[in-house]
Design a protein around this motif. Structure first.
Motif, mmCIF file in Angstrom:
data_model
loop_
_atom_site.group_PDB
_atom_site.id
_atom_site.type_symbol
_atom_site.label_atom_id
_atom_site.label_comp_id
_atom_site.label_asym_id
_atom_site.label_seq_id
_atom_site.Cartn_x
_atom_site.Cartn_y
_atom_site.Cartn_z
ATOM 1 N N ARG A 181 0.917 -1.186 -0.099
ATOM 2 C CA ARG A 181 0.416 -0.090 -0.402
ATOM 3 C C ARG A 181 1.059 1.336 0.356
ATOM 4 O O ARG A 181 0.479 2.200 -0.950
ATOM 5 N N LYS A 207 -8.854 3.720 -9.030
ATOM 6 C CA LYS A 207 -9.038 2.124 -9.101
ATOM 7 C C LYS A 207 -7.729 1.750 -8.007
ATOM 8 O O LYS A 207 -7.487 0.765 -7.094
ATOM 9 N N ALA A 221 -7.809 -0.192 -4.553
ATOM 10 C CA ALA A 221 -7.212 -1.716 -3.949
ATOM 11 C C ALA A 221 -6.507 -1.007 -2.916
ATOM 12 O O ALA A 221 -6.126 -1.658 -2.201
ATOM 13 N N CYS A 222 -5.894 0.067 -2.604
ATOM 14 C CA CYS A 222 -5.659 0.647 -1.641
ATOM 15 C C CYS A 222 -6.602 0.395 -0.101
ATOM 16 O O CYS A 222 -6.134 0.054 1.186
#
Length: 707
Positions: free
Chosen positions: A184, A212, A216-217
Motif C-alpha cells: 500500500r 482504481k 486497491a489501497c
C-alpha cells in the motif's frame, strides 16, 4: 548532517518504519515480560541496524539508478557526492547494518532472514532481474525487503533475547501485516511520483487510474488492519485489539473516498499511536517503561504545528546579532559602504526587505510550485519582485513539503495559518489538486494556474479528471496560459466565470528591442529538448536551410530527454559544425543571444502518443519582445500571438521544409527580418494580457483573497 540524512532519504524510514518495528519489539517485550534493565542495549542496537539496513537499501537503489537519474535530472546520492564520501558512507552504513548482529542472539532463521534481505536488495535494484522496473513484481519485492523481512527479523530476534522461539501465530500475521502495508505504501509513493515516472518507465500509477488504485489501497488497508488485529490479539488479548481494529475499520468504511495517498490515518496511527500504546501497556506492569516512553517521544517527536515556524524564528533571532557585528565591523572599521558591507548578499537583502514590507502592508500570498528554482519557471521569482503582495514559496512535492529556505513543513495547515496567508496560488493542476484539501480545511482561497502539460497530456487527464472536477467546484479562480487551455478547462466542466486567459509572465522590459542592426546568419532556438518542442525537426529544417545559406549557424539552448538524440542527429546530418548546443542558460545570457541573432525558431507540435501540447511558449514571447522574427508552427497559443507574414511566420506542424523556406527567406532579406521583428515587438507589447500580467494577477488576488 541534515543534508546527508536528506541525500539518502533516511528521514522516511526513521519517521515511519522505525516506529513500526519498535512497536513490534514493544509487543514482544510485553508478551515475554522482558525487563527494562535488559532492554536498553538491545533497543539501541536495533536503531543502529535499522538505520544501516535502510541506508543500504537507498544506497543500492541510487547506485543502480545512476544512468536513468542522470538522464532525467533526478536527485541521486552518487551523482552529487565525491567518491571518497561515497566510500565512507557505504562503509559506515554496512557497519551499522551488520555489526549489531555480532551481538544479537541468532540462529539459522536469523541468518536466513538477513541473507534474504541482502538478496532482495540485489534482485530489486540490479540487473539482470532488476524487479523494480516490473510493474507488478516491484511493489511485492519492495514490500518484502523494506517491511516484511526487517519486521519479521526484529520480532524473531527479540523472542530469542527473551529465551524463546517465535511461533507461527506471531510470525505469520507479522509478515502479512507488513506485506499489505508495504504494498500500500509503495502504491502511495507511485501515485505521488507519477508526474516523474510517466516520462521514464511504466508503473501501476501510470497504467491504472488513481480511483482504481485508491480502491486497491482501501482493500489492502482492511487486510492490513485485520492482520494487525490478529497480532495484537496474540500480544495484548481480545479487548484491546478488537477496539483498535473496529475503530480503524469504521473510519475506512465511512470515508473510503478520502483515502490519502500522502499520509493516511493508519500511517499516523502507526507512527504516533501504536508505539505509545505499547509503551503505556508496558508501563502498567513496570513503571520504569515510562522512561522508555519519554525517550521514544524525544527520538520520534509528535511535533507541535508551530515547530518549523518557531525554529525558523529562533534561528533567525540568533543569527541577527552575529550578522550585525560583521556588518558594522565592515562599516565602522573597514569604512565600507552599505552595498559592499553586505557584499554578495546585498541584492538578496533588498529583495527580502521589500518582500517583508509588502507582507506587512498587503498580506502574504503562498506560491505553491513543485520546483523551487527551475530555470524554465522564472515566474516564481518574478511574482515576488513585481506583485504588490508579499510572497512565500512552498515546494518539494504534492502537496509541498519545503519552504523557500528549504526547511521542512511539518504541518502544512498550521504553516498557512502561521504565515497569515490570504491566498494560495498553485501552479499546475496536480499541485492545485493537492492543495485543495488544505485550503478547504483552512478556509484560504485557492487560485490555480494551468500551464499546458497538466491539461493536455492524456495520462494527466485520465489520472486527475475526477480531482479536477472537484477542484473546479471549490477553486476561486483558474488561470489558463492559452485560449486553447481556457476552452479545454471549460469543456472539462470548469465554470466559465472562474476561468481567466493569461499567458505566462514575460519581463518585457528586460527583452528590449535593441538587436544589432548588422545582418547575421545566426538562428536561435530556446526550449527544453522534449517531444512537444520537436528539436529534431528544427535540426531537419536547419539542414535544409544550409543548402541555401551555407554560412548559417544554429544555437540550441536548453536541456532535456532528447538532447543526446539531437546531438547524434546533428552529426548524422553532417551539420554538427554549424550547430551549438549550450545547455540551460540564464535569461540574461539568452537575451544577449537574441540581440545578435537573426531568426528565432521553434517547431512545437502535438505529442503523437500522449496528446501533450504547449501553452503559450515564454521563449517565443521573449523573442518577439526582443524584436527577433519568429518562425514557428501554428500550434496551441503560438497562433494567438503571431499573425503569419506580419509579426512572424507560421507553418503546419511537422512541415520542416516549409519552416526551412521561411528561415532562409529571413536570412536572405535583412530588411524583411527587421520589419517583422519590429512588428512582433510592438504586437507583444500591445498584447493586453502579456503586458499587464502582474496587474491582472494582483487584481484577482485583491478581489478573491482573504481580507
Amino acid at each position: 548532517m541534515v543534508r546527508f540524512w536528506s541525500k539518502l532519504r533516511l528521514s522516511e524510514p526513521w519517521q515511519y518504519k522505525a516506529p513500526i518495528i519498535l512497536s513490534m519489539i514493544y509487543g514482544v517485550v510485553y508478551a515475554q515480560q522482558i525487563t527494562p534493565q535488559h532492554l536498553l542495549k538491545w533497543l539501541t542496537l536495533s536503531l543502529v541496524t535499522i538505520i544501516g539496513i535502510a541506508g543500504l537499501g537507498y544506497l543500492s537503489n541510487d547506485w543502480a539508478d545512476q544512468k536513468t537519474d542522470r538522464e532525467h535530472g533526478k536527485s541521486n546520492f552518487f551523482l552529487s557526492t565525491s567518491k571518497t564520501f561515497q566510500g565512507i558512507v557505504a562503509l559506515g552504513l554496512t557497519l551499522f547494518a551488520l555489526a549489531p548482529w555480532f551481538l544479537f542472539p541468532t540462529n539459522a532463521l536469523s541468518l536466513w532472514l538477513l541473507g534474504a534481505e541482502l538478496t532482495a536488495f540485489g534482485i530489486y535494484a540490479f540487473p539482470p532481474l532488476r524487479l523494480k522496473t516490473h510493474v507488478f513484481f516491484a511493489p511485492i519485492v519492495d514490500a518484502f525487503y523494506a517491511h516484511v523481512l526487517p519486521a519479521t527479523l526484529a520480532t524473531h530476534t527479540f523472542y530469542l533475547i527473551a529465551g524463546e522461539s517465535a511461533t507461527w501465530q506471531t510470525l505469520v500475521p507479522t509478515a502479512f501485516w507488513q506485506l499489505f502495508l508495504g504494498i500500500r505504501l509503495f502504491i502511495n509513493h507511485l501515485v505521488i511520483d507519477r508526474p516523474n515516472d510517466i516520462h521514464t518507465h511504466q508503473t501501476l500509477a501510470t497504467r491504472y487510474h488513481s480511483l482504481k488504485l485508491r480502491m486497491a489501497c482501501i482493500v489492502l488497508l482492511v487486510a492490513e488492519l485485520f492482520s494487525l488485529s490478529v497480532l495484537l490479539y496474540h500480544w495484548l488479548g481480545p479487548f484491546a485489539c478488537t477496539a483498535i481494529f473496529l475503530g480503524m475499520l469504521l473510519t475506512v468504511i465511512q470515508h473510503p473516498v478520502v483515502y490519502s495517498f500522502r499520509e493516511h490515518a493508519a500511517e499516523r496511527f502507526y507512527k504516533l499511536g501504536l508505539p505509545y500504546m505499547m509503551l503505556l501497556a508496558l508501563s502498567f506492569y513496570n513503571p520504569w517503561f515510562l522512561g522508555f516512553l519519554a525517550v521514544h517521544a524525544v527520538l520520534f517527536p509528535n511535533p507541535l504545528p508551530s515547530e518549523t515556524y518557531l525554529w525558523s524564528e529562533i534561528r533567525s533571532f540568533l543569527s541577527k546579532p552575529v550578522n550585525l557585528i560583521i556588518y558594522y565591523f565592515r562599516r565602522l572599521v573597514l569604512l565600507q559602504d552599505r552595498p559592499k558591507a553586505y557584499q554578495e548578499y546585498y541584492p538578496e537583502y533588498l529583495r527580502q526587505r521589500s518582500n517583508q514590507e509588502k507582507m506587512k502592508q498587503t498580506g502574504t500570498v503562498i506560491i505553491a510550485n513543485l520546483n523551487k528554482d527551475k530555470y524554465s519557471e522564472t515566474y516564481v521569482r518574478a511574482y515576488e519582485e513585481h506583485l504588490s503582495h508579499g510572497i512565500k514559496l512552498i515546494h518539494g512535492g504534492y502537496p509541498p513539503t519545503k519552504t523557500d529556505q528549504d526547511e521542512t513543513i511539518i504541518d502544512l495547515e498550521a504553516y498557512l495559518r502561521q504565515t497569515k496567508a490570504k491566498m494560495v496560488f498553485a501552479h499546475f493542476g496536480p499541485m492545485a489538486v493537492s492543495m485543495l484539501p488544505v485550503c478547504l480545511n483552512t478556509g484560504i482561497p485557492l487560485m490555480a494556474y494551468f500551464h499546458a502539460y497538466d491539461i493536455h497530456h492524456r495520462d494527466q487527464i485520465e489520472c486527475y479528471k475526477a480531482d479536477y472536477l472537484q477542484l473546479f467546484q471549490h477553486v476561486h479562480a483558474l488561470l489558463a496560459s492559452s485560449k486553447e487551455i481556457y476552452n479545454k478547462l471549460v469543456a472539462l466542466g470548469a465554470p466559465e466565470k472562474k476561468v481567466h486567459y493569461l499567458p505566462a509572465y514575460v519581463a518585457l522590459e528586460k527583452f528590449a528591442s535593441d538587436r544589432k542592426s548588422e545582418p547575421s546568419f545566426e538562428v536561435l532556438a530556446v526550449g527544453r529538448f522534449c517531444t512537444t518542442k520537436a528539436p529534431h525537426l528544427t535540426l531537419l529544417a536547419f539542414a535544409e536551410v544550409l543548402k541555401k545559406a551555407p554560412n548559417a549557424q544554429l544555437t540550441m539552448v536548453g536541456d532535456g530527454e532528447l538532447l543526446e538524440t539531437c546531438i547524434t542527429l546533428a552529426t548524422s546530418l553532417n551539420i554538427a559544425q554549424h550547430v551549438t548546443f549550450t545547455g540551460a542558460l540564464s535569461h540574461e545570457e539568452i537575451h544577449q543571444m537574441m540581440t545578435r541573432s537573426s531568426v528565432f525558431v521553434q517547431h512545437s507540435l502535438t505529442a503523437p502518443v500522449t496528446g501533450d501540447r504547449e501553452g503559450t511558449p515564454v521563449a517565443i514571447m521573449e523573442a518577439m519582445a526582443s524584436g527577433l522574427p519568429v518562425v514557428s508552427t501554428d500550434h496551441a497559443g503560438i497562433g494567438e500571438l503571431i499573425e503569419d507574414g506580419k509579426t512572424g511566420f507560421l507553418v503546419k506542424e511537422g512541415d520542416y521544409s516549409a519552416m526551412a523556406d521561411r528561415i532562409a527567406t529571413l536570412l536572405e532579406s535583412p530588411k524583411l527580418s527587421a520589419e517583422i521583428g519590429t512588428n512582433a515587438s510592438n504586437a507583444i507589447r500591445k498584447h493586453h494580457e502579456v503586458a499587464n500580467h502582474m496587474a491582472i494577477v494582483s487584481h484577482l488576488i485583491d478581489q478573491l483573497a482573504l481580507k
